[in-house]
Design a protein around this motif. Structure first.
Motif, mmCIF file in Angstrom:
data_model
loop_
_atom_site.group_PDB
_atom_site.id
_atom_site.type_symbol
_atom_site.label_atom_id
_atom_site.label_comp_id
_atom_site.label_asym_id
_atom_site.label_seq_id
_atom_site.Cartn_x
_atom_site.Cartn_y
_atom_site.Cartn_z
ATOM 1 N N GLN A 117 0.825 -1.199 0.000
ATOM 2 C CA GLN A 117 0.000 0.000 0.000
ATOM 3 C C GLN A 117 0.869 1.262 0.000
ATOM 4 O OE1 GLN A 117 -2.294 -0.693 3.533
ATOM 5 N NE2 GLN A 117 -3.725 -2.080 2.520
ATOM 6 N N SER A 132 1.316 4.017 -3.085
ATOM 7 C CA SER A 132 1.060 5.440 -2.856
ATOM 8 C C SER A 132 2.293 6.308 -3.086
ATOM 9 C CB SER A 132 0.557 5.663 -1.425
ATOM 10 O OG SER A 132 -0.705 5.074 -1.240
ATOM 11 N N TRP A 153 -4.054 10.666 -8.181
ATOM 12 C CA TRP A 153 -4.032 9.560 -7.219
ATOM 13 C C TRP A 153 -4.801 9.923 -5.954
ATOM 14 C CZ3 TRP A 153 -3.827 4.720 -6.478
ATOM 15 C CH2 TRP A 153 -3.486 4.169 -5.250
ATOM 16 N N VAL A 162 -8.514 9.514 -6.549
ATOM 17 C CA VAL A 162 -8.893 8.096 -6.537
ATOM 18 C C VAL A 162 -8.902 7.557 -5.106
ATOM 19 C CG1 VAL A 162 -8.168 5.788 -7.270
ATOM 20 C CG2 VAL A 162 -8.116 7.682 -8.889
ATOM 21 N N LEU A 163 -8.005 8.062 -4.275
ATOM 22 C CA LEU A 163 -7.918 7.574 -2.896
ATOM 23 C C LEU A 163 -9.151 7.907 -2.064
ATOM 24 C CD1 LEU A 163 -4.263 8.045 -1.600
ATOM 25 C CD2 LEU A 163 -5.511 5.938 -2.023
ATOM 26 N N ASN A 182 -10.718 4.865 -1.508
ATOM 27 C CA ASN A 182 -10.030 3.997 -0.558
ATOM 28 C C ASN A 182 -10.472 4.245 0.881
ATOM 29 O OD1 ASN A 182 -7.927 1.925 -0.335
ATOM 30 N ND2 ASN A 182 -6.886 3.453 0.926
ATOM 31 N N SER A 206 -19.291 2.548 -2.838
ATOM 32 C CA SER A 206 -18.304 3.095 -3.772
ATOM 33 C C SER A 206 -18.745 3.057 -5.224
ATOM 34 C CB SER A 206 -16.984 2.328 -3.639
ATOM 35 O OG SER A 206 -17.175 0.964 -3.976
ATOM 36 N N THR A 256 -17.357 5.870 -8.049
ATOM 37 C CA THR A 256 -16.461 5.323 -9.068
ATOM 38 C C THR A 256 -16.998 5.621 -10.465
ATOM 39 O OG1 THR A 256 -15.787 3.542 -7.578
ATOM 40 C CG2 THR A 256 -15.340 3.230 -9.919
ATOM 41 N N LEU A 279 -8.458 4.096 -11.566
ATOM 42 C CA LEU A 279 -9.761 3.598 -11.128
ATOM 43 C C LEU A 279 -9.903 2.102 -11.362
ATOM 44 C CD1 LEU A 279 -12.225 6.410 -12.282
ATOM 45 C CD2 LEU A 279 -11.691 5.754 -9.926
ATOM 46 N N GLN A 288 -8.219 0.536 -8.368
ATOM 47 C CA GLN A 288 -8.986 0.774 -7.150
ATOM 48 C C GLN A 288 -10.274 -0.036 -7.149
ATOM 49 O OE1 GLN A 288 -7.847 2.770 -4.435
ATOM 50 N NE2 GLN A 288 -9.453 1.477 -3.608
ATOM 51 N N MET A 309 -9.532 -3.422 -5.862
ATOM 52 C CA MET A 309 -9.350 -3.427 -4.407
ATOM 53 C C MET A 309 -10.690 -3.353 -3.683
ATOM 54 S SD MET A 309 -6.124 -3.745 -4.241
ATOM 55 C CE MET A 309 -5.729 -3.450 -2.526
ATOM 56 N N MET A 324 -2.330 -3.455 -8.423
ATOM 57 C CA MET A 324 -3.520 -3.558 -7.569
ATOM 58 C C MET A 324 -4.417 -4.707 -8.017
ATOM 59 S SD MET A 324 -4.216 0.547 -7.320
ATOM 60 C CE MET A 324 -5.488 0.593 -6.068
#
Length: 475
Positions: free
Chosen positions: A244, A248, A271, A274-275, A278, A319, A323, A352, A355, A358, A412
């Motif tokens: 992780q 990052s 990034w 997108v986080l 997360n 999400s 997304t 994306l 992510q 994940m 990922m």
């Protein structure tokens, strides 16, 4: 032969309601990341020129990765071992684990901070070819010790069952303090790092105070039981955190070597957007980790399956819409920070993909790490780290931020698929499949037509038929 938990009965409704309440509480606290932690990134993008934004994120990525090596997963090991000790009703063991964890964190973090301070000049001059980053890297070294002490307190608090409180310390307390202070002082790369160091120090103090208040009272005359060595367990769990951290931090650092700080600034902002997604994945993981540890300690497979199913289901449900919106028009969201960031739209779409993978395996790494399969998790994460570094080395010099995004997304996806396969092999459980089966069962139950005996009309007809039979018998 793994024990298959997919066919076990569900935990009862009160337990599920309790899980949902904890989930809502923790997710609500994680939403504070939007005005705090993401407020920090908004201030960076809004108040600094894009080249200074890139310089800040190069240093931020270095200090974030270095702080991870200062912890070596000890805070996560504390969460697991403290939760397991409380599950076995041995609070004196939990207190011993916490003391040992703090000493290890203090020692490891001091060593890493010293090494970063010594290496700051050669890294700035010869690796990054940006001598102006020497002082910022030195200031970044100062943040490692208070940040890791705060994380150790948060790991202990999570193991003690105060998940929402631990997330306050882990995630949004120091960024929130930063946002308050930053509104009153002029900002540049150096001043921002100095403010961050001060805010992390205050967060560490607050974390220790909260932890001391919630420590369990030991049983009279009870002696601490033997527990798993924190360093050994932490190293296995750190492999998950290392991936992780690398995802990052490494792309920004590699971009800083082969490209300009402007390129780093564009990628770093994409990034960070997108986080936002997360937040949900990490919130589910934070809630589920102590639940998995307790369920494993008492061999409650039904609770383990229920927690995994509900976690991935909630992560997916919460999400999906964000997304979709980000994927449809990434340029719109990037342009809110200024037109200079719009060229990062392709990178955002690529990120994306990773992510999304994940999200679909939310809490599966925590499931493996907290149930005695940390070695398998470590192997997967080492392979993922190799894929990331090779991908960055091969793609970034030729394709810039798009290449870094592809290397990150591929890593990922590979990690998500691998941990899912391992969970099926070692535990007989695929959380996404468990969620699908549970959801399908609930839909069937909701749509199932009433049986003849349950129908009001059928009951009346049956009563009339019974009365007719009774009259025939009397005749």
């Amino acid at each position: 032969m793994p024990t298959d938990v997919t066919d076990l009965p569900q935990t009862d409704s009160p337990e599920r309601e309790g899980f949902l309440k904890r989930t809502l509480a923790t997710t609500s606290t994680r939403l504070l990341d939007l005005p705090t932690r993401y407020g920090l990134h908004l201030l960076v993008a809004a108040r600094l020129p894009i080249d200074q934004v890139g310089a800040f994120y190069i240093v931020f990525s270095v200090m974030t990765l270095a702080s991870g090596f200062g912890r070596l997963g000890v805070d996560r090991a504390m969460t697991r071992e403290v939760a397991a000790a409380l599950g076995r009703d041995t609070p004196e063991t939990a207190r011993k684990i916490i003391r040992r964890g703090f000493l290890l964190t203090l020692l490891q973090s001091s060593i890493i901070a010293g090494l970063l301070a010594l290496l700051a000049k050669p890294v700035a001059d010869h690796l990054l070819h940006k001598p102006a980053l020497f002082l910022p890297l030195m200031l970044g070294a100062l943040t490692i010790l208070p940040q890791n002490i705060a994380n150790a307190a948060a790991g202990a608090i999570s193991g003690l069952g105060r998940v929402a409180t631990s997330q306050m310390i882990y995630q949004w307390m120091w960024p929130g303090l930063f946002c308050i202070v930053a509104l009153a002082v002029p900002l540049n790369v150096v001043s921002m790092l100095a403010v961050i160091a001060g805010c992390q120090f205050l967060t560490a103090v607050l974390g220790i105070i909260i932890m001391l208040k919630v420590l369990p009272v030991p049983h009279p005359e009870a002696k601490p039981a033997h527990s798993t060595p924190l360093v050994a367990l932490g190293l296995h769990l750190f492999s998950m955190e290392l991936v992780q951290l690398a995802i990052s931090s490494a792309p920004s650092f590699v971009l800083g070597i082969v490209a300009t700080t402007t390129d780093v600034g564009r990628y770093a902002l994409a990034w960070r957007i997108v986080l936002v997604l997360n937040l949900l994945v990490s919130a589910m993981g934070a809630i589920a980790s102590p639940q998995f540890a307790r369920a494993s300690a008492i061999n409650d497979r039904a609770a383990m399956r229920s927690t995994a199913s509900q976690s991935v289901g909630l992560a997916f449900a919460l999400s999906f819409l964000p997304t979709l919106l980000l994927a449809l028009n990434p340029a719109f969201f990037l342009s809110r920070f200024g037109p200079a960031y719009v060229p990062a739209a392709p990178s955002l779409r690529i990120l994306l993909i990773g992510q999304g993978a994940m999200i679909l395996c939310a809490t599966v790494p925590e499931l493996l790490g907290m149930t005695g399969h940390a070695r398998a998790l470590m192997k997967i994460n080492v392979a993922s780290l190799v894929v990331l570094l090779v991908g960055l080395a091969a793609l970034t010099p030729h394709f810039g931020d798009v290449g870094a995004a592809w290397a990150t997304a591929i890593t990922m996806v590979m990690n998500a698929v691998s941990v899912t396969i391992a969970a099926k092999r070692d535990l007989g459980l695929v959380p996404l499949l468990a969620f699908y089966e549970d959801a399908r069962a609930r839909v069937r139950q909701a749509l199932q037509p009433a049986t003849a005996s349950d129908s009001p009309v059928a009951s009346v007809v049956q009563e009339m038929a019974n009365s007719e039979d009774a009259r025939s018998d009397r005749s």
